[in-house]
Design a protein around this motif. Structure first.
Motif, PDB file in Angstrom:
ATOM      1  N   SER A   1      -6.368  -1.707   2.281  1.00 60.88           N
ATOM      2  CA  SER A   1      -5.273  -2.264   1.477  1.00 60.88           C
ATOM      3  C   SER A   1      -4.490  -1.175   0.750  1.00 60.88           C
ATOM      4  O   SER A   1      -3.380  -1.418   0.251  1.00 60.88           O
ATOM      5  CB  SER A   1      -5.821  -3.278   0.465  1.00 60.88           C
ATOM      6  OG  SER A   1      -6.315  -4.425   1.125  1.00 60.88           O
ATOM      7  N   MET A   2      -5.041   0.028   0.683  1.00 63.52           N
ATOM      8  CA  MET A   2      -4.330   1.143   0.057  1.00 63.52           C
ATOM      9  C   MET A   2      -3.252   1.709   0.990  1.00 63.52           C
ATOM     10  O   MET A   2      -2.386   2.454   0.565  1.00 63.52           O
ATOM     11  CB  MET A   2      -5.316   2.247  -0.332  1.00 63.52           C
ATOM     12  CG  MET A   2      -6.286   1.833  -1.443  1.00 63.52           C
ATOM     13  SD  MET A   2      -7.317   3.200  -2.021  1.00 63.52           S
ATOM     14  CE  MET A   2      -8.353   3.482  -0.572  1.00 63.52           C
ATOM     15  N   TRP A   3      -3.328   1.351   2.287  1.00 58.77           N
ATOM     16  CA  TRP A   3      -2.312   1.826   3.237  1.00 58.77           C
ATOM     17  C   TRP A   3      -1.039   1.006   3.072  1.00 58.77           C
ATOM     18  O   TRP A   3      -1.086  -0.203   2.847  1.00 58.77           O
ATOM     19  CB  TRP A   3      -2.799   1.655   4.669  1.00 58.77           C
ATOM     20  CG  TRP A   3      -3.970   2.502   5.058  1.00 58.77           C
ATOM     21  CD1 TRP A   3      -4.861   3.134   4.240  1.00 58.77           C
ATOM     22  CD2 TRP A   3      -4.388   2.781   6.390  1.00 58.77           C
ATOM     23  NE1 TRP A   3      -5.804   3.780   4.976  1.00 58.77           N
ATOM     24  CE2 TRP A   3      -5.540   3.589   6.302  1.00 58.77           C
ATOM     25  CE3 TRP A   3      -3.906   2.437   7.643  1.00 58.77           C
ATOM     26  CZ2 TRP A   3      -6.216   4.054   7.427  1.00 58.77           C
ATOM     27  CZ3 TRP A   3      -4.567   2.885   8.763  1.00 58.77           C
ATOM     28  CH2 TRP A   3      -5.709   3.702   8.643  1.00 58.77           C
ATOM     29  N   GLU A   4       0.083   1.645   3.230  1.00 59.11           N
ATOM     30  CA  GLU A   4       1.358   0.946   3.208  1.00 59.11           C
ATOM     31  C   GLU A   4       1.945   0.902   4.616  1.00 59.11           C
ATOM     32  O   GLU A   4       1.755   1.816   5.406  1.00 59.11           O
ATOM     33  CB  GLU A   4       2.331   1.657   2.266  1.00 59.11           C
ATOM     34  CG  GLU A   4       1.902   1.609   0.802  1.00 59.11           C
ATOM     35  CD  GLU A   4       2.910   2.258  -0.112  1.00 59.11           C
ATOM     36  OE1 GLU A   4       3.951   2.741   0.406  1.00 59.11           O
ATOM     37  OE2 GLU A   4       2.680   2.280  -1.337  1.00 59.11           O
ATOM     38  N   GLY A   5       2.640  -0.174   4.920  1.00 60.85           N
ATOM     39  CA  GLY A   5       3.309  -0.285   6.211  1.00 60.85           C
ATOM     40  C   GLY A   5       2.396  -0.599   7.369  1.00 60.85           C
ATOM     41  O   GLY A   5       2.687  -0.252   8.523  1.00 60.85           O
ATOM     42  N   LEU A   6       1.288  -1.302   7.098  1.00 57.85           N
ATOM     43  CA  LEU A   6       0.366  -1.662   8.187  1.00 57.85           C
ATOM     44  C   LEU A   6       1.029  -2.496   9.266  1.00 57.85           C
ATOM     45  O   LEU A   6       0.691  -2.385  10.455  1.00 57.85           O
ATOM     46  CB  LEU A   6      -0.841  -2.436   7.617  1.00 57.85           C
ATOM     47  CG  LEU A   6      -1.987  -1.653   7.000  1.00 57.85           C
ATOM     48  CD1 LEU A   6      -3.046  -2.630   6.501  1.00 57.85           C
ATOM     49  CD2 LEU A   6      -2.589  -0.682   7.992  1.00 57.85           C
ATOM     50  N   GLU A   7       1.986  -3.319   8.847  1.00 54.84           N
ATOM     51  CA  GLU A   7       2.627  -4.210   9.806  1.00 54.84           C
ATOM     52  C   GLU A   7       3.359  -3.435  10.909  1.00 54.84           C
ATOM     53  O   GLU A   7       3.579  -3.945  12.007  1.00 54.84           O
ATOM     54  CB  GLU A   7       3.595  -5.158   9.112  1.00 54.84           C
ATOM     55  CG  GLU A   7       4.827  -4.492   8.500  1.00 54.84           C
ATOM     56  CD  GLU A   7       4.554  -3.813   7.164  1.00 54.84           C
ATOM     57  OE1 GLU A   7       5.476  -3.148   6.658  1.00 54.84           O
ATOM     58  OE2 GLU A   7       3.420  -3.960   6.642  1.00 54.84           O
ATOM     59  N   LYS A   8       3.707  -2.175  10.648  1.00 50.81           N
ATOM     60  CA  LYS A   8       4.395  -1.364  11.643  1.00 50.81           C
ATOM     61  C   LYS A   8       3.488  -1.051  12.848  1.00 50.81           C
ATOM     62  O   LYS A   8       3.970  -0.737  13.926  1.00 50.81           O
ATOM     63  CB  LYS A   8       4.900  -0.073  11.027  1.00 50.81           C
ATOM     64  CG  LYS A   8       5.980  -0.271   9.965  1.00 50.81           C
ATOM     65  CD  LYS A   8       6.414   1.061   9.376  1.00 50.81           C
ATOM     66  CE  LYS A   8       7.469   0.836   8.281  1.00 50.81           C
ATOM     67  NZ  LYS A   8       7.881   2.132   7.674  1.00 50.81           N
ATOM     68  N   LEU A   9       2.174  -1.135  12.627  1.00 52.88           N
ATOM     69  CA  LEU A   9       1.236  -0.819  13.703  1.00 52.88           C
ATOM     70  C   LEU A   9       1.269  -1.859  14.812  1.00 52.88           C
ATOM     71  O   LEU A   9       0.885  -1.580  15.946  1.00 52.88           O
ATOM     72  CB  LEU A   9      -0.194  -0.717  13.138  1.00 52.88           C
ATOM     73  CG  LEU A   9      -0.471   0.477  12.219  1.00 52.88           C
ATOM     74  CD1 LEU A   9      -1.863   0.359  11.619  1.00 52.88           C
ATOM     75  CD2 LEU A   9      -0.322   1.788  12.973  1.00 52.88           C
ATOM     76  N   VAL A  10       1.699  -3.077  14.491  1.00 49.81           N
ATOM     77  CA  VAL A  10       1.720  -4.141  15.508  1.00 49.81           C
ATOM     78  C   VAL A  10       3.150  -4.510  15.879  1.00 49.81           C
ATOM     79  O   VAL A  10       3.372  -5.494  16.577  1.00 49.81           O
ATOM     80  CB  VAL A  10       0.957  -5.398  15.020  1.00 49.81           C
ATOM     81  CG1 VAL A  10      -0.501  -5.085  14.814  1.00 49.81           C
ATOM     82  CG2 VAL A  10       1.579  -5.958  13.737  1.00 49.81           C
ATOM     83  N   ALA A  11       4.094  -3.730  15.440  1.00 47.03           N
ATOM     84  CA  ALA A  11       5.507  -4.014  15.738  1.00 47.03           C
ATOM     85  C   ALA A  11       5.798  -3.769  17.221  1.00 47.03           C
ATOM     86  O   ALA A  11       5.204  -2.900  17.826  1.00 47.03           O
ATOM     87  CB  ALA A  11       6.392  -3.141  14.869  1.00 47.03           C
TER      88      ALA A  11
END
Length: 223
Positions: free
Chosen positions: A213-223
Motif C-alpha cells: 500500500s506504500m506503492w503509488e500507481g499500482l493500477e499502472k501495472l495492469v493498464a
C-alpha cells in the motif's frame, strides 16, 4: 476447435497457447487453469499437449509453486498423478522448483485408475516409444507430448495480455506478486477481500497489504 468450450480456449490463450481465440478480459488464473486442464489427458489430447507446451516453452518460470501445491490438495488422485508427471517434465526442462510439488503430492502405491483408449494405441507406442515421464508413474503411453515452440505466443505478447504474469516477472511468482495483482486490478480493495483470493495465511495477507500500500500507481501495472 470444433465444439470446445470457448472459455477454456480463451484462458489457455491468456497463458500463451496460440489458438484462434481472444484471451479472457481478466487474465487467466495460472495455477487454477493448469489444474482445470489436467482433465484433458482423458478428454482432449491436443489441448493437453498445448498446456504442456506453453509451460515448457513459455511460462513455467512464472508458476507460483506454493500456490499450485495449496490448490492441488483437493484434486483427485488421478489428477495429482498427472500433475506430478507434468512437474517431472518441467524439472527436465530445467526448472528444479517443480521437484517440490512432486515431493509434496507423492503417495506410495498411487496408480492411474484409467488410461483413455486413444493413449493405448500400440502402433503409436512403437512409432514414438514410451513417454519416460509417464513411465516413472507406471503409465505406458506414447511419447507424443511435444509440440513446436511456434505454436505459442511470444513471451512478450503473453505478458502484454496477462498483467498477472507480467507482475510476476517483476516481483517473482510469489504471494506478494499475487496480492499486487489482486489489489491493482480492483479484485480486492481491502485485506479482508484479498484473504479469500490468496493461498497464504491471514497474517501474511495483512503484512503484505501494508507493505504494497506504500506503492503509488499500482493500477499502472495492469493498464
Amino acid at each position: 476447435m470444433g465444439d470446445r468450450d470457448s472459455e477454456i480456449l480463451s484462458k489457455l490463450a491468456s497463458l500463451g497457447c496460440g489458438f484462434y481465440a481472444n484471451p479472457t478480459p481478466m487474465p487467466a488464473d495460472p495455477e487454477k487453469t493448469l489444474l482445470e486442464s489436467l482433465k484433458f489427458f482423458w478428454e482432449d489430447h491436443e489441448l493437453f499437449i498445448m498446456v504442456l507446451g506453453t509451460l515448457v516453452h513459455r511460462i513455467h518460470q512464472l508458476v507460483h509453486i506454493e500456490r499450485l501445491i495449496k490448490l492441488a490438495q483437493d484434486i483427485s488422485d488421478d489428477h495429482k498423478l498427472i500433475l506430478m508427471v507434468i512437474c517431472d517434465k518441467l524439472v527436465g526442462a530445467g526448472d528444479a522448483r517443480f521437484k517440490i510439488p512432486i515431493k509434496k503430492l507423492k503417495k506410495r502405491g498411487r496408480r492411474l485408475s484409467r488410461i483413455p483408449e486413444f493413449h493405448k494405441n500400440n502402433y503409436l507406442k512403437k512409432k514414438w516409444g514410451l513417454d519416460p515421464n509417464f513411465l516413472k508413474a507406471h503409465v505406458e503411453v506414447p511419447a507424443y507430448f511435444n509440440v513446436e515452440p511456434k505454436k505459442f505466443y511470444a513471451l512478450k505478447e503473453i505478458l502484454k495480455n496477462n498483467p498477472w504474469l507480467k507482475i510476476r516477472t517483476l516481483v517473482g511468482p510469489n504471494h506478494r506478486a499475487d496480492l499486487i495483482y489482486f489489489k491493482s486490478s480492483g479484485l480486492a480493495s481491502s485485506p479482508s477481500e484479498a484473504i479469500s483470493l490468496m493461498t497464504c495465511s491471514r497474517s501474511t495477507v495483512y503484512r503484505l497489504w501494508d507493505s504494497i500500500s506504500m506503492w503509488e500507481g499500482l493500477e499502472k501495472l495492469v493498464a
